[in-house]
Design an enzyme around this catalytic site. Structure first.
Site, PDB file in Angstrom:
ATOM      1  N   SER A 102       0.944  -1.090   0.091  1.00 13.56           N
ATOM      2  CA  SER A 102       0.076  -0.034   0.108  1.00 13.56           C
ATOM      3  C   SER A 102       0.908   1.230   0.014  1.00 13.56           C
ATOM      4  CB  SER A 102      -0.780  -0.080   1.288  1.00 13.56           C
ATOM      5  OG  SER A 102      -1.752   1.207   1.172  1.00 13.56           O
ATOM      6  N   GLY A 103       0.427   2.101  -1.159  1.00 16.58           N
ATOM      7  CA  GLY A 103       1.276   3.425  -1.018  1.00 16.58           C
ATOM      8  C   GLY A 103       2.478   3.337  -1.803  1.00 16.58           C
ATOM      9  N   THR A 107      -1.497   2.606  -7.823  1.00 15.19           N
ATOM     10  CA  THR A 107      -2.715   3.276  -8.465  1.00 15.19           C
ATOM     11  C   THR A 107      -2.272   4.570  -9.441  1.00 15.19           C
ATOM     12  OG1 THR A 107      -4.094   2.766  -6.725  1.00 15.19           O
ATOM     13  CG2 THR A 107      -5.041   4.698  -8.152  1.00 15.19           C
ATOM     14  N   ASN A 154      -1.091   5.413   3.308  1.00 20.14           N
ATOM     15  CA  ASN A 154      -1.143   6.181   1.837  1.00 20.14           C
ATOM     16  C   ASN A 154      -2.338   7.198   1.962  1.00 20.14           C
ATOM     17  OD1 ASN A 154      -1.593   6.855  -0.849  1.00 20.14           O
ATOM     18  ND2 ASN A 154      -1.585   5.098  -1.378  1.00 20.14           N
ATOM     19  N   SER A 157      -5.465   5.747  -0.586  1.00 14.83           N
ATOM     20  CA  SER A 157      -5.195   4.325  -0.622  1.00 14.83           C
ATOM     21  C   SER A 157      -6.380   3.731  -1.208  1.00 14.83           C
ATOM     22  CB  SER A 157      -4.953   3.898   0.770  1.00 14.83           C
ATOM     23  OG  SER A 157      -4.827   2.582   0.922  1.00 14.83           O
ATOM     24  N   SER A 158      -6.260   2.922  -2.291  1.00 18.50           N
ATOM     25  CA  SER A 158      -7.292   2.351  -2.870  1.00 18.50           C
ATOM     26  C   SER A 158      -8.074   1.237  -1.675  1.00 18.50           C
ATOM     27  CB  SER A 158      -7.058   1.609  -4.250  1.00 18.50           C
ATOM     28  OG  SER A 158      -6.027   2.301  -4.786  1.00 18.50           O
ATOM     29  N   GLY A 386      -2.417  -3.427  -2.106  1.00 21.48           N
ATOM     30  CA  GLY A 386      -1.027  -4.050  -1.825  1.00 21.48           C
ATOM     31  C   GLY A 386      -1.276  -4.716  -0.446  1.00 21.48           C
ATOM     32  N   GLU A 388      -0.624  -5.547   3.111  1.00 19.72           N
ATOM     33  CA  GLU A 388      -0.485  -4.633   4.206  1.00 19.72           C
ATOM     34  C   GLU A 388      -0.398  -5.148   5.681  1.00 19.72           C
ATOM     35  OE1 GLU A 388      -3.570  -1.967   3.230  1.00 19.72           O
ATOM     36  OE2 GLU A 388      -5.079  -3.029   3.999  1.00 19.72           O
TER      37      GLU A 388
HETATM   38  N1  LIG Z   1       4.919   8.038 -10.156  1.00 17.56           N
HETATM   39  C1  LIG Z   1       4.765   8.959  -9.082  1.00 17.56           C
HETATM   40  N2  LIG Z   1       5.284  10.177  -9.150  1.00 17.56           N
HETATM   41  C2  LIG Z   1       4.756  11.186  -8.170  1.00 17.56           C
HETATM   42  N3  LIG Z   1       4.123  10.693  -6.838  1.00 17.56           N
HETATM   43  C3  LIG Z   1       3.679   9.298  -6.874  1.00 17.56           C
HETATM   44  C4  LIG Z   1       4.076   8.487  -7.913  1.00 17.56           C
HETATM   45  N4  LIG Z   1       3.636   7.130  -7.683  1.00 17.56           N
HETATM   46  C5  LIG Z   1       3.130   7.215  -6.156  1.00 17.56           C
HETATM   47  N5  LIG Z   1       3.121   8.826  -5.849  1.00 17.56           N
HETATM   48  C6  LIG Z   1       2.673   9.249  -4.512  1.00 17.56           C
HETATM   49  O1  LIG Z   1       2.290   8.137  -3.657  1.00 17.56           O
HETATM   50  C7  LIG Z   1       1.128   8.155  -3.136  1.00 17.56           C
HETATM   51  C8  LIG Z   1       0.609   6.737  -3.004  1.00 17.56           C
HETATM   52  O2  LIG Z   1       0.361   6.257  -4.506  1.00 17.56           O
HETATM   53  P1  LIG Z   1      -0.636   5.267  -4.819  1.00 17.56           P
HETATM   54  O3  LIG Z   1      -0.496   4.862  -6.390  1.00 17.56           O
HETATM   55  O4  LIG Z   1      -2.169   5.639  -4.377  1.00 17.56           O
HETATM   56  O5  LIG Z   1      -0.300   3.936  -3.999  1.00 17.56           O
HETATM   57  P2  LIG Z   1      -0.883   2.394  -4.039  1.00 17.56           P
HETATM   58  O6  LIG Z   1      -2.077   2.474  -4.977  1.00 17.56           O
HETATM   59  O7  LIG Z   1       0.198   1.525  -4.475  1.00 17.56           O
HETATM   60  O8  LIG Z   1      -1.261   2.326  -2.653  1.00 17.56           O
HETATM   61  C9  LIG Z   1       0.368   8.897  -4.325  1.00 17.56           C
HETATM   62  O9  LIG Z   1      -0.668   9.562  -3.712  1.00 17.56           O
HETATM   63  C10 LIG Z   1       1.465   9.921  -4.791  1.00 17.56           C
HETATM   64  O10 LIG Z   1       1.441  11.081  -4.004  1.00 17.56           O
HETATM   65 MG   LIG Z   2      -4.014   2.174  -5.038  1.00 16.98          MG
END
Ligand SMILES: Nc1ncnc2c1ncn2[C@@H]1O[C@H](COP(=O)(O)OP(=O)(O)O)[C@@H](O)[C@H]1O
Ligand SMILES: [Mg+2]
Length: 1076
Positions: A102-103, A107, A154, A157-158, A386, A388
């Site tokens: 997660s995070g 996404t 996060n 977080s989804s 992810g 967690e």
């Molecule tokens: N490629 C990226 N560029 C900039 N910030 C990112 C990037 N990937 C993730 N982040 C930061 O990390 C945070 C969490 O990413 P997210 O995709 O929501 O994580 P996950 O879906 O894996 O839980 C996002 O809100 C963003 O602030």
């Molecule tokens: Mg996500």
């Protein structure tokens, strides 16, 4: 390869040393250098940068579009393009599996991929595709609003799993998609850990809706006023702009075609949940009651149900037992449980119906889509929660972590196990690489009877009170000795685990301690029927349609629904099956630290992730392995054009031999291995070179194919044309033949016809013969002329010609122009006309010698009037060149002859008189009255002769005037001559008229002859009389004979073929009966 500034090593396959340390070091170096993507072959490792990096603009899209993975620095774009290319080139369904905790940026990565695909497709700018792309992109705003929440790991977080299929047409343009959602973490609706929030939607409506909307929703703009959203104590998050997101969400609803009623109902449901959370119960006395009935009326109003029903559903339960319906009042705790279950259930339903709405908007929905898009392919993008580990982990975390185990298993299956097995199968020398296979953990969770889910289901099935503690006991009993499962009872020394409450699973990604509390309830996921009926009773069709099962009668015993655990397990198995049949591309996301910091690279945390993701094993397999493999036949088919030995077809042996020859010719022997059925190419560069060589030749092949096809098309068209022409030719022949037969029929008796068919109406010709008909007609006319003329002796033809010419100008205008008489021309040479013809002959001889004319055309005695109005007798002689005035006795010329070319016209009267005015250019016309012994009518003859001769000499026609009063020039003066018939006198005479300058030519009536009726009346009726053949040696005009023309064979009167021009002047000769 493109050159670019390299930080660390872009493709870990190229690392000097293969170890976890070296791998993590390389990640760190790259992370610090701002390079967040690193490859392991075709797997993309992405380290969350926690800051905005300029990596995704247009310039980057163009850099990666259509490129091979290794041509450019590592990037998700490259991976997205690879998946897209595979799909487009080979019609292969592909999927991009994004995993990580997660995070870690899953996404974000999925959104970047979607944006990339949107940017490289629909170059033609088709409207419908643009709409689909827009809907695909905007659907995220909605799904995130309702499915994402701030967690401690996060901010966005989804809280649900998402698998999105994007459908492409054969051109590679997106035509639709489908979203599959997995297990929403609905417990969050009623409970949040400190520092976390409920789903974004609750905060969006509070901060984003207008004042008036809020009051309609009965809400205050105060997070702390609502129990369900204030527990985490973090109403606002810096990185989240709820107000802006609310607007975006509303806009997305609109784009996706949600109706205002739908959106309205959605926000009312969200608000009702907030009110529901504030409901409290008391048990004053025995009865459980609602403390704050105001909230009840709010809920009822928002859900469009009756307040009484709401109260009833919250405080009672209706039970049907043995056909009897009873009402049972809840205890306070039952009521609280029911309220929360209700809130969770409403939100879950809402979320599912929103996903359904999204799917309605993006579904491939062209008419006949199935047939039309038979060749459509999909790219699936999986962004799932992810792995967690929280401080307290419950049923939800258990499910989520199980899901990650499944995906890891898929990765192992595809990347590690299958790959190695394939090498073995293909007989490629290979040293097996050890890796951790997590199948055992998957089994621990999902096995039937013995798996954790099965054990929990069994406990739920038990009638009577089964507690979570009893469930834990059951697990302990069945899973004792399992390497990946333990409890305090099973390992008493493990002080970390709480007695009768916790169990630990050794996941591939780490150990997780789960609290058994709530497992049973959450697995059963009971919602009292009363709530379902309540929702179904809503007068809002949007709400009531979300709860169709509320229609069921209370007494109906329903089948026990599948438990939450089993439902989730089934959906995971289906997901893995779906992914396994696609060509997978992996993005492995790594979280550099837990502080969301862009500068910290927590080595320990990263190492942990690298380990559990099995990245180093992946690297080992990759390094020892091959970038590309393909069965010989497909390989040969794809690249055969680059070798002369294999193009267009290889005939020298098997596909394997063909492949070998091709590879050797290209000089790649050292970089490939030949398996039993496949060729293995070690480095991507070789593949790239092959692809490039192929790409260079493709345009030529395309042109060749086009050429051949065009040729084929043309030949087909040509054959069709020839066939058409043949048909046309035959049809034309047929039409001609029928026309000719028809002609033949109508003209059958033409020889016997009096007019040789002149009167016959020609049948309408077919189009093709229209231009020919006039030729036929002129042939017919010539034949008719021939038939007519063949009845006339040849010797008569010269005078006939003159008669035709004269008739042309005189017929119908003049009563008699001598057509019935024999035109002899040189009358004075005949003793019949001129007793002194010998004198005439010798005079002519003299003139001929002197003036050199060739022949005499006409001679006659005339009565002439001169410029002094004096009348005198003279003779006139017309030769082929001149006109002579001769003395009437001696026949000597009275003056020099007048050239015929001097003649400017001829005037005659319409009567039977013999007046002829030969107009001359000199101003002194020749005005004569022709004389003959036999009172013959020679006006026509002289006129015709002059016309013809003038025509011969000058190629022009003379003007002929036929009128009762004629104009002439005498002595340069214009004079009028009136012709009158008188009953006195015996010969014609000129005299002065009454008017000044007028002359009168009087013609004794007694000289007139009786005339036959006009010819038309007798035409066609009578068969022609047989012609009388002329005696041999007959002479004609123009034969140089001074005796004039003809020998009297053309006689006037009946019984003889007369030839004339018909009166319509079309120049056709016809025969008539000669009765005039
Ligand atoms: N490629 C990226 N560029 C900039 N910030 C990112 C990037 N990937 C993730 N982040 C930061 O990390 C945070 C969490 O990413 P997210 O995709 O929501 O994580 P996950 O879906 O894996 O839980 C996002 O809100 C963003 O602030
Ligand atoms: Mg996500």
């Amino acid at each position: 390869m493109a050159s670019y500034e390299e930080v660390g090593i872009g493709d870990a396959v190229l690392l000097d040393e293969i170890s976890t340390r070296a791998f993590v070091d390389n990640l760190r170096v790259r992370f610090n250098g701002g390079k967040i993507y690193t490859y392991i072959g075709e797997v993309c490792v992405s380290v969350n940068p926690y800051r905005t990096i300029n990596l995704y603009g247009k310039e980057y899209v163009t850099q990666y579009k259509g490129r091979e993975i290794f041509e450019r620095p590592p990037h998700v774009f490259a991976l997205a393009d690879a998946a897209y290319k595979a799909m487009k080139r080979r019609g292969q369904d592909t999927c991009i599996v994004i995993s990580g905790e997660s995070g870690s940026g899953k996404t974000e990565a999925s959104k970047i991929i979607m944006r990339y695909i949107a940017a490289v497709t629909n170059v033609a700018g088709q409207q419908e595709i643009e709409r689909v792309k827009n809907v695909l992109l905007q659907s995220n705003a909605i799904l995130e609003a309702f499915g994402n929440a701030k967690t401690n790991r996060n901010d966005n977080s989804s809280r649900f799993g998402k698998y999105m299929d994007i459908n492409f047409d054969f051109k590679g343009d997106p035509i639709g998609g489908h979203v599959q959602n997995y297990l929403l973490e609905k417990s969050r609706v009623v409970l949040q850990q400190p520092g976390e929030r409920n789903f974004h939607s609750f905060y969006q409506v509070l901060f984003g809706a207008t004042d008036s909307d809020l009051s309609k929703l009965k809400l205050k703009r105060d997070v702390n006023a609502y129990h369900y959203i204030r527990q985490g104590g973090t109403p606002r998050v810096d990185s989240i702009a709820d107000k802006v997101d609310y607007k975006a969400c509303q806009a997305a609803f609109k784009t996706l075609g949600f109706s205002p009623e739908q959106t309205d109902a959605i926000w009312r449901i969200v608000s009702a949940i907030l009110h529901l959370g504030n409901i409290e119960f008391t048990s004053g006395g025995d009865e459980t009651q609602i403390k704050n009935p105001k909230e009840v009326s709010n809920i009822a109003e928002l859900l469009r149900v009756s307040p009484d029903q709401v109260t009833k559903a919250l405080c009672h339960r209706v039970i049907a037992a043995r056909g009897e319906v009873m009402e049972k009042r809840h205890t306070e705790s039952e009521a609280s449980y029911g309220r929360d279950a209700f809130a969770k259930a409403i939100y879950e339903r809402l979320f599912s119906s929103i996903v359904e709405g999204v799917n309605n908007a993006i579904e491939v929905r062209f008419e006949g889509a199935e047939a039309k898009y038979k060749y459509n392919t999909v790219i699936g993008v999986l962004d799932i929660y992810g792995f967690e580990i929280f401080d307290r982990n419950s049923f939800e975390q258990f499910c989520i972590n199980y899901c990650n185990e499944k995906l890891q298993q898929l990765f192992i299956e595809l990347v590690l196990k299958q790959e190695q097995e394939e090498y073995r199968r293909e007989g490629i020398a290979w040293q097996t690489i050890e890796y951790f296979n997590n199948q055992i953990i998957c089994d621990l969770v999902e096995q039937s009877h013995k798996g954790i889910i099965a054990i929990t289901d069994e406990a739920c099935l038990n009638v009577g009170r089964v507690t979570d503690e009893m469930l834990l006991e059951a697990m302990e009993g069945k899973l004792k000795g399992h390497k990946h499962f333990t409890t305090r009872k099973l390992s008493p020394m493990d002080k970390e685990l709480k007695h009768v409450e916790e169990f630990r699973v050794k996941h591939y990604a780490g150990d997780v301690v789960y609290s058994i509390k709530g497992f049973l309830e959450k697995n059963k996921d009971t919602l009292f029927q009363d709530f379902k009926r309540l929702m179904y009773s809503s007068s809002d069709p949007v709400i009531s349609s979300m709860w169709p099962e509320g229609a069921q009668d209370i007494t109906m015993t329903t089948k026990r629904p599948l438990t939450a655990g089993t439902l989730f397990k089934n959906s995971m198995i289906a997901l893995v099956k779906n992914l396994a049949c696609k060509e997978p591309y992996y993005i492995r996301c790594i979280k550099p630290n837990d502080q969301k910091s862009p500068v910290i690279f927590d080595e320990e945390r990263v190492t942990h992730q690298v380990n559990y993701l099995g990245l180093v094993e992946n690297l080992r397999v990759r390094r020892a392995g091959f970038a590309y493999r393909q069965s010989y036949d497909r390989f040969l088919r794809r690249y055969k054009m680059i070798s002369q030995y294999t193009w267009p077809n290889f005939h020298g042996g098997t596909d394997r031999e063909g492949t070998k020859i091709l590879v050797e010719e290209q000089g790649f022997s050292n970089d490939v291995k030949y398996g039993n059925t496949k060729i293995f190419v070690r480095s991507p560069q070789t593949l790239f070179a092959l692809e490039q060589a192929r790409a260079k030749l493709i345009p030529g092949i395309v042109i060749f194919l086009q050429k051949m096809w065009r040729g084929a098309l043309c030949r087909m068209r040509y054959r069709r044309m020839c066939a058409a022409l043949t048909i046309m030719r035959h049809y034309r022949l047929y039409k001609m033949r029928s026309y000719m037969l028809e002609l033949h029929r109508v003209f059958r008796n033409v020889r016997q016809m009096q007019d040789y068919g002149k009167h016959v109406r020609w049948p309408a010709p077919p189009l093709v013969l229209r231009s020919m008909v006039s030729d036929f007609q002129s042939i017919h006319n010539r034949w008719r002329a021939h038939m007519i003329l063949s009845n006339v002796p040849k010797s008569d033809w010269p005078q006939l010609r003159i008669k035709v010419i004269a008739g042309d100008v005189l017929m119908g205008k003049r009563a008699d122009w001598g057509v019935r008489e024999t035109w002899e021309g040189n009358y004075l040479a005949s003793t019949r006309e001129n007793p002194d013809s010998s004198a005439f002959q010798s005079a002519v001889k003299n003139m001929r010698n002197k003036d050199g004319f060739r022949e005499v055309l006409f001679s006659s005695l005339v009565r002439k009037i001169n410029r002094n109005d004096k009348m005198s007798e003279r003779a006139i002689l017309v030769t082929d060149r001149q006109i002579y005035k001769l003395h009437s006795k001696t026949f000597k010329p009275l003056r020099s002859p007048i050239p015929i070319l001097e003649v400017s016209g001829i005037s005659v009267s319409p009567g039977q008189d013999q007046l002829v005015i030969i107009h001359l250019r000199g101003g002194n016309d020749f005005v004569v009255s022709l004389m003959s012994q036999s009172n013959a009518n020679r006006v026509g003859e002289l006129t015709g002769l002059l016309l013809r001769q003038y025509q011969l000499l000058n190629r022009a026609d003379l003007r002929v005037v036929v009128a009762g009063t004629l104009q002439c020039m005498l002595g340069n003066k214009s004079r009028m001559i009136t012709v009158e018939e008188t009953n006195v006198g015996t010969f014609p005479a000129f005299r002065k008229g009454t008017k000044r300058g007028e002359l009168v030519y009087s013609w004794p009536e007694s000289l007139n002859k009786a005339l036959p009726p006009p010819p038309q009346t007798s035409l066609h009726r009578q068969a022609p009389n047989p012609p009388s053949r002329p005696p041999p040696g007959a002479n004609g005009y123009g034969n140089g004979n001074d005796h004039g023309y003809g020998n009297g064979h053309i006689k006037g009167g009946s019984g003889y073929h007369n030839v004339d021009r018909n009166s319509n002047g079309n120049g056709h000769v016809y025969a008539n009966t000669g009765r005039y």
